[in-house]
Scaffold this motif. Sequence first.
Motif, PDB file in Angstrom:
ATOM      1  N   ALA A  75      -5.119 -42.889 100.434  1.00  0.00           N
ATOM      2  CA  ALA A  75      -4.390 -43.240 101.654  1.00  0.00           C
ATOM      3  C   ALA A  75      -3.211 -44.149 101.319  1.00  0.00           C
ATOM      4  CB  ALA A  75      -5.326 -43.918 102.655  1.00  0.00           C
ATOM      5  N   GLU A  76      -3.427 -45.092 100.422  1.00  0.00           N
ATOM      6  CA  GLU A  76      -2.347 -45.994 100.006  1.00  0.00           C
ATOM      7  C   GLU A  76      -1.218 -45.217  99.341  1.00  0.00           C
ATOM      8  OE1 GLU A  76      -1.741 -49.628  96.807  1.00  0.00           O
ATOM      9  OE2 GLU A  76      -3.716 -49.349  97.721  1.00  0.00           O
ATOM     10  N   ARG A  77      -1.578 -44.281  98.477  1.00  0.00           N
ATOM     11  CA  ARG A  77      -0.571 -43.472  97.778  1.00  0.00           C
ATOM     12  C   ARG A  77       0.203 -42.600  98.765  1.00  0.00           C
ATOM     13  NH1 ARG A  77       2.502 -43.473  93.270  1.00  0.00           N
ATOM     14  NH2 ARG A  77       2.749 -41.382  92.465  1.00  0.00           N
ATOM     15  N   LEU A  78      -0.479 -42.037  99.758  1.00  0.00           N
ATOM     16  CA  LEU A  78       0.199 -41.214 100.758  1.00  0.00           C
ATOM     17  C   LEU A  78       1.166 -42.051 101.598  1.00  0.00           C
ATOM     18  CD1 LEU A  78      -2.735 -38.884 101.863  1.00  0.00           C
ATOM     19  CD2 LEU A  78      -0.721 -38.254 100.503  1.00  0.00           C
ATOM     20  N   ARG A  79       0.788 -43.301 101.916  1.00  0.00           N
ATOM     21  CA  ARG A  79       1.702 -44.199 102.633  1.00  0.00           C
ATOM     22  C   ARG A  79       2.934 -44.484 101.790  1.00  0.00           C
ATOM     23  NH1 ARG A  79      -3.189 -46.475 104.179  1.00  0.00           N
ATOM     24  NH2 ARG A  79      -3.100 -48.032 102.532  1.00  0.00           N
ATOM     25  N   GLU A  80       2.724 -44.671 100.496  1.00  0.00           N
ATOM     26  CA  GLU A  80       3.839 -44.928  99.580  1.00  0.00           C
ATOM     27  C   GLU A  80       4.791 -43.726  99.544  1.00  0.00           C
ATOM     28  OE1 GLU A  80       4.414 -46.508  94.998  1.00  0.00           O
ATOM     29  OE2 GLU A  80       2.648 -45.315  95.473  1.00  0.00           O
ATOM     30  N   ILE A  81       4.235 -42.533  99.477  1.00  0.00           N
ATOM     31  CA  ILE A  81       5.050 -41.315  99.452  1.00  0.00           C
ATOM     32  C   ILE A  81       5.815 -41.162 100.759  1.00  0.00           C
ATOM     33  CG2 ILE A  81       4.937 -38.776  99.424  1.00  0.00           C
ATOM     34  CD1 ILE A  81       2.602 -39.109  97.376  1.00  0.00           C
ATOM     35  N   GLU A  82       5.161 -41.453 101.879  1.00  0.00           N
ATOM     36  CA  GLU A  82       5.825 -41.378 103.181  1.00  0.00           C
ATOM     37  C   GLU A  82       7.002 -42.349 103.237  1.00  0.00           C
ATOM     38  OE1 GLU A  82       7.071 -40.226 106.740  1.00  0.00           O
ATOM     39  OE2 GLU A  82       5.559 -39.209 105.535  1.00  0.00           O
ATOM     40  N   GLY A  83       6.816 -43.544 102.673  1.00  0.00           N
ATOM     41  CA  GLY A  83       7.912 -44.512 102.601  1.00  0.00           C
ATOM     42  C   GLY A  83       9.083 -43.966 101.793  1.00  0.00           C
ATOM     43  N   TRP A  84       8.805 -43.276 100.728  1.00  0.00           N
ATOM     44  CA  TRP A  84       9.869 -42.666  99.930  1.00  0.00           C
ATOM     45  C   TRP A  84      10.639 -41.634 100.754  1.00  0.00           C
ATOM     46  CZ3 TRP A  84       6.351 -41.343  95.176  1.00  0.00           C
ATOM     47  CH2 TRP A  84       6.040 -42.519  94.486  1.00  0.00           C
ATOM     48  N   HIS A  85       9.894 -40.839 101.541  1.00  0.00           N
ATOM     49  CA  HIS A  85      10.549 -39.833 102.376  1.00  0.00           C
ATOM     50  C   HIS A  85      11.465 -40.496 103.400  1.00  0.00           C
ATOM     51  CE1 HIS A  85       8.724 -36.092 101.041  1.00  0.00           C
ATOM     52  NE2 HIS A  85       7.564 -36.722 100.948  1.00  0.00           N
ATOM     53  N   GLN A  86      11.035 -41.609 103.968  1.00  0.00           N
ATOM     54  CA  GLN A  86      11.838 -42.301 104.978  1.00  0.00           C
ATOM     55  C   GLN A  86      13.083 -42.936 104.366  1.00  0.00           C
ATOM     56  OE1 GLN A  86       9.152 -44.992 106.944  1.00  0.00           O
ATOM     57  NE2 GLN A  86       7.986 -43.325 107.886  1.00  0.00           N
ATOM     58  N   GLN A  87      13.005 -43.345 103.104  1.00  0.00           N
ATOM     59  CA  GLN A  87      14.136 -43.988 102.438  1.00  0.00           C
ATOM     60  C   GLN A  87      15.054 -42.997 101.725  1.00  0.00           C
ATOM     61  OE1 GLN A  87      12.475 -46.843  99.759  1.00  0.00           O
ATOM     62  NE2 GLN A  87      11.552 -48.075 101.377  1.00  0.00           N
ATOM     63  N   ALA A  88      14.622 -41.755 101.631  1.00  0.00           N
ATOM     64  CA  ALA A  88      15.389 -40.758 100.884  1.00  0.00           C
ATOM     65  C   ALA A  88      16.752 -40.513 101.522  1.00  0.00           C
ATOM     66  CB  ALA A  88      14.605 -39.450 100.811  1.00  0.00           C
ATOM     67  N   VAL A  89      17.735 -40.304 100.696  1.00  0.00           N
ATOM     68  CA  VAL A  89      19.097 -40.015 101.139  1.00  0.00           C
ATOM     69  C   VAL A  89      19.276 -38.501 101.109  1.00  0.00           C
ATOM     70  CG1 VAL A  89      21.533 -40.350 100.589  1.00  0.00           C
ATOM     71  CG2 VAL A  89      19.899 -42.194 100.170  1.00  0.00           C
ATOM     72  N   PRO A  90      19.839 -37.930 102.169  1.00  0.00           N
ATOM     73  CA  PRO A  90      20.032 -36.479 102.165  1.00  0.00           C
ATOM     74  C   PRO A  90      20.947 -36.045 101.012  1.00  0.00           C
ATOM     75  CG  PRO A  90      20.510 -37.417 104.330  1.00  0.00           C
ATOM     76  CD  PRO A  90      20.309 -38.557 103.384  1.00  0.00           C
ATOM     77  N   LEU A  91      20.721 -34.871 100.522  1.00  0.00           N
ATOM     78  CA  LEU A  91      21.529 -34.306  99.455  1.00  0.00           C
ATOM     79  C   LEU A  91      22.910 -33.994 100.012  1.00  0.00           C
ATOM     80  CD1 LEU A  91      21.297 -33.356  96.494  1.00  0.00           C
ATOM     81  CD2 LEU A  91      20.691 -31.105  97.360  1.00  0.00           C
TER      82      LEU A  91
END
Length: 113
Positions: free
Chosen positions: A81-97
């Motif tokens: 669950a912690e790792r999935l939250r971390e991945i979700e945070g990455w998705h929210q911070q990602a810059v569009p290509l």
Amino acid sequence: MKKTEVIQLMAIIRSNYQHFEISEEKSAVWHSLMEAMSFEAAKLNLKSFMQQSPYPPTAADIIARDPGQFTDYAQLRSETAERLREIEGWHQQAVPLPERLIPKMLRGGDVNE
């Protein structure tokens, strides 16, 4: 475990599973995998395996981990669950290509543009 003991285990397997082949190479590999294991523990694991399976065992089936050892599934769920939250945070911070880096055929619209 001694190599002769590994061969004894293999002979037991061969006498109960007609398609189990014994070779010098196989016995050498099994010995390298089981040399730290006691012969008595290996015999117990083999007996347990043979009571449950109509198929010959692999070395891993005989080495079988300590039944006293257990997996803490609650901890694994928490870590997942912690790792999935971390991945979700990455998705929210990602810059569009940038549009210029997206191949034309993937941009949508008319392919012939």
